[in-house]
Design an enzyme around this catalytic site. Structure first.
Site: not given
Length: 256
Positions: A74, A88, A178
């Site tokens: 995340r 990457d 949340d």
């Protein structure tokens, strides 16, 4: 030989098979290695609410390589630079937090993909391409990337259909804590109204044919979420395992 490895988490996600995972915030390559060999289908390494930085993420990813669990990361925010950097170093499954609109969903997807489908910056020598040895990486990478968008507010849920149906979105993850805060029940995701909203989101995603994920705080809630259509469920966290295990062990000797 083609060194390209299929994203098994993405494949299982598309088949809607239940995948049991664990949240990891301890920022330890040793913990990551232990968890990867514990039988979970996936382990999420969090950078939004933990002090995980890129070098540490790389060492955790390397530690997980021989384990069964698929690594997910995340990112801290819907930022193309943060997304580019974790891709990457070799992550192929990305969870992008706090998505509230179709435009934000599109931004996240494009950040994960090379042109012309997206805007991901190009390097020919990153770890993801085996430091340039996998010469077809730039042409094959987009097919391996799994993009999961996290909806954590009533604003986001009001846009759920548009977000979930965005081309390139492979799953939607509902954030109970949340979401509860946005509903006026901060610290209480178990509130009946929050749970009803979570159940409704699972139903809506099932009807849309989009895999739904969630983080649970107990065995009871995890089983309830799977019944509501959630197919990739984090059944706990490494912090919870350590803290609760330590407290229970101490309690055994409290009256000695």
């Amino acid at each position: 030989m083609n060194p390209f490895v299929e994203n098994s988490f993405k494949s299982r996600l598309a088949s809607r098979r239940l995948q049991v995972g664990l949240w990891s915030s301890l920022c330890s390559n040793i913990v990551a290695e232990i968890l990867a060999h514990s039988g979970f289908d996936w382990i999420l390494l969090d950078t939004e609410h933990s002090p995980n930085e890129l070098p540490g993420l790389l060492s955790q990813l390397q530690a997980m390589k021989s384990g069964h669990a698929c690594p997910i990361v995340r990112v801290a925010s819907n930022d193309p630079v943060l997304i580019k950097r974790v891709l990457d170093i070799g992550f192929t499954s990305i969870l992008v937090p706090f998505i509230e609109s179709e435009g934000e969903a599109e931004k996240a997807v494009k950040a994960c993909l090379y042109p012309p489908a997206g805007i991901r910056g190009v390097t020919g020598s990153g770890r993801a391409s085996q430091y340039g040895r996998h010469t077809k990486y730039l042409y094959e990478a987009n097919d391996s990337i799994c993009v999961i968008l996290q909806i954590e507010s009533l604003v986001g849920l009001n846009e759920l259909d548009r977000i979930a149906k965005m081309d390139g979105v492979h799953g939607v993850f509902v954030g109970p804590s949340d979401l509860a805060a946005s509903m006026g029940h901060i610290g209480n995701p178990s509130h009946v109204d929050v749970q009803k909203t979570i159940a409704d989101a699972g139903k809506r995603l099932s009807e849309l044919g989009i895999p739904a994920g969630i983080l649970s705080s107990s065995e009871e809630s995890a089983k309830r979420y799977t019944q509501w259509g959630y197919s990739f469920v984090a059944v706990g966290s490494d912090i919870g395992l350590v803290a609760n295990g330590a407290s229970k062990l101490v309690a055994l000797f409290a009256d000695e």
